[in-house]
Scaffold this motif. Sequence first.
Motif, PDB file in Angstrom:
ATOM      1  N   PHE A   7      38.717  51.933  35.442  1.00 22.45           N
ATOM      2  CA  PHE A   7      38.980  52.629  34.184  1.00 22.45           C
ATOM      3  C   PHE A   7      38.075  52.134  33.054  1.00 22.45           C
ATOM      4  O   PHE A   7      37.790  52.875  32.121  1.00 22.45           O
ATOM      5  CB  PHE A   7      40.460  52.555  33.813  1.00 22.45           C
ATOM      6  CG  PHE A   7      41.264  53.583  34.561  1.00 22.45           C
ATOM      7  CD1 PHE A   7      41.315  54.890  34.118  1.00 22.45           C
ATOM      8  CD2 PHE A   7      41.923  53.261  35.729  1.00 22.45           C
ATOM      9  CE1 PHE A   7      42.020  55.861  34.816  1.00 22.45           C
ATOM     10  CE2 PHE A   7      42.630  54.221  36.438  1.00 22.45           C
ATOM     11  CZ  PHE A   7      42.673  55.518  35.973  1.00 22.45           C
ATOM     12  N   ASN A  13      40.516  51.288  30.242  1.00 19.47           N
ATOM     13  CA  ASN A  13      40.118  52.602  29.753  1.00 19.47           C
ATOM     14  C   ASN A  13      39.811  52.620  28.258  1.00 19.47           C
ATOM     15  O   ASN A  13      38.913  53.332  27.825  1.00 19.47           O
ATOM     16  CB  ASN A  13      41.206  53.623  30.085  1.00 19.47           C
ATOM     17  CG  ASN A  13      40.754  55.037  29.878  1.00 19.47           C
ATOM     18  OD1 ASN A  13      41.259  55.716  28.991  1.00 19.47           O
ATOM     19  ND2 ASN A  13      39.806  55.490  30.675  1.00 19.47           N
ATOM     20  N   ALA A  46      45.323  57.040  32.931  1.00 20.43           N
ATOM     21  CA  ALA A  46      45.256  55.633  33.323  1.00 20.43           C
ATOM     22  C   ALA A  46      46.657  55.074  33.574  1.00 20.43           C
ATOM     23  O   ALA A  46      46.878  54.340  34.548  1.00 20.43           O
ATOM     24  CB  ALA A  46      44.538  54.821  32.239  1.00 20.43           C
ATOM     25  N   ILE A  67      35.093  54.299  33.547  1.00 16.99           N
ATOM     26  CA  ILE A  67      35.399  55.653  33.090  1.00 16.99           C
ATOM     27  C   ILE A  67      35.344  55.710  31.563  1.00 16.99           C
ATOM     28  O   ILE A  67      34.739  56.613  30.984  1.00 16.99           O
ATOM     29  CB  ILE A  67      36.778  56.108  33.622  1.00 16.99           C
ATOM     30  CG1 ILE A  67      36.715  56.336  35.134  1.00 16.99           C
ATOM     31  CG2 ILE A  67      37.245  57.370  32.896  1.00 16.99           C
ATOM     32  CD1 ILE A  67      38.075  56.469  35.805  1.00 16.99           C
ATOM     33  N   GLY A  68      35.954  54.748  30.910  1.00 17.84           N
ATOM     34  CA  GLY A  68      35.965  54.724  29.450  1.00 17.84           C
ATOM     35  C   GLY A  68      34.605  54.420  28.846  1.00 17.84           C
ATOM     36  O   GLY A  68      34.256  54.924  27.785  1.00 17.84           O
ATOM     37  N   MET A  74      35.917  63.223  30.589  1.00 18.78           N
ATOM     38  CA  MET A  74      36.093  62.159  31.568  1.00 18.78           C
ATOM     39  C   MET A  74      36.499  62.682  32.943  1.00 18.78           C
ATOM     40  O   MET A  74      36.421  61.947  33.929  1.00 18.78           O
ATOM     41  CB  MET A  74      37.181  61.185  31.113  1.00 18.78           C
ATOM     42  CG  MET A  74      36.836  60.349  29.940  1.00 18.78           C
ATOM     43  SD  MET A  74      38.227  59.278  29.552  1.00 18.78           S
ATOM     44  CE  MET A  74      37.501  58.234  28.323  1.00 18.78           C
ATOM     45  N   ALA A 119      43.295  60.562  28.426  1.00 16.73           N
ATOM     46  CA  ALA A 119      42.726  59.515  29.277  1.00 16.73           C
ATOM     47  C   ALA A 119      43.698  58.353  29.451  1.00 16.73           C
ATOM     48  O   ALA A 119      43.814  57.779  30.544  1.00 16.73           O
ATOM     49  CB  ALA A 119      41.405  59.015  28.703  1.00 16.73           C
ATOM     50  N   MET A 128      36.435  60.630  36.407  1.00 16.09           N
ATOM     51  CA  MET A 128      37.731  60.217  36.955  1.00 16.09           C
ATOM     52  C   MET A 128      37.905  60.721  38.378  1.00 16.09           C
ATOM     53  O   MET A 128      38.329  59.978  39.255  1.00 16.09           O
ATOM     54  CB  MET A 128      38.875  60.752  36.087  1.00 16.09           C
ATOM     55  CG  MET A 128      39.103  60.015  34.830  1.00 16.09           C
ATOM     56  SD  MET A 128      40.543  60.733  33.988  1.00 16.09           S
ATOM     57  CE  MET A 128      40.712  59.602  32.642  1.00 16.09           C
ATOM     58  N   ALA A 153      44.958  49.377  33.839  1.00 17.66           N
ATOM     59  CA  ALA A 153      44.183  50.620  33.767  1.00 17.66           C
ATOM     60  C   ALA A 153      43.983  51.064  32.319  1.00 17.66           C
ATOM     61  O   ALA A 153      42.877  51.456  31.933  1.00 17.66           O
ATOM     62  CB  ALA A 153      44.876  51.716  34.584  1.00 17.66           C
TER      63      ALA A 153
END
Length: 183
Positions: A11, A84, A64, A14-15, A25, A60, A29, A80
């Motif tokens: 995460f 994130n 998460a 992803i962030g 995202m 998001a 993801m 998570a």
Amino acid sequence: MRTLVELFVSFFKIGAFTIGGGYAMIPLMERELVDRRAWLDRETFLDVMAVSQALPGIFAVNMATQVGYRKRKVAGSVAAVLGNVLVPVLIILALAILFRHAHGNAVVEAVFKGVRPAVVALIAAPVFNMAKTAKVSWRNCWIPVAAALLIYLLGVSPTWVVLAAIAGGFLYGHLHQRKEARK
């Protein structure tokens, strides 16, 4: 402990590597959670995404929270979510400081205008993947089109559209079940 670190790192990536917020995202993801880690299958990913959109709060973070909880309960959710939001929060703080000094700068405004089309593409791409996963076809594509038109053109609250979709889905499922029972 290993899964908590994996949740945080996944995460965090992803962030950190997504520009444009929650919906931008989605491709990252999906690649990370479904394709790479196999923590979710495509249908479960779609379900988690739907619930995340329906819940109040940041999309998001909701994603998460749910994925983290599925893997390691509360500790997984915390790992998570922290992963994130860490980079975006730091970037927002830095941008807020810089923006005070760069407000009205033509170069900064040009950069933001240049990023917009890329963000639109990042949001549009998963729409087609979600449609395929949700089994949207030519036969039933009128449903999301009608929902979008009701919201955009007529100003109908998305809440009413979602509630109508739930009622319609329930009614369709009930009628379909009765039809199958008669056979």
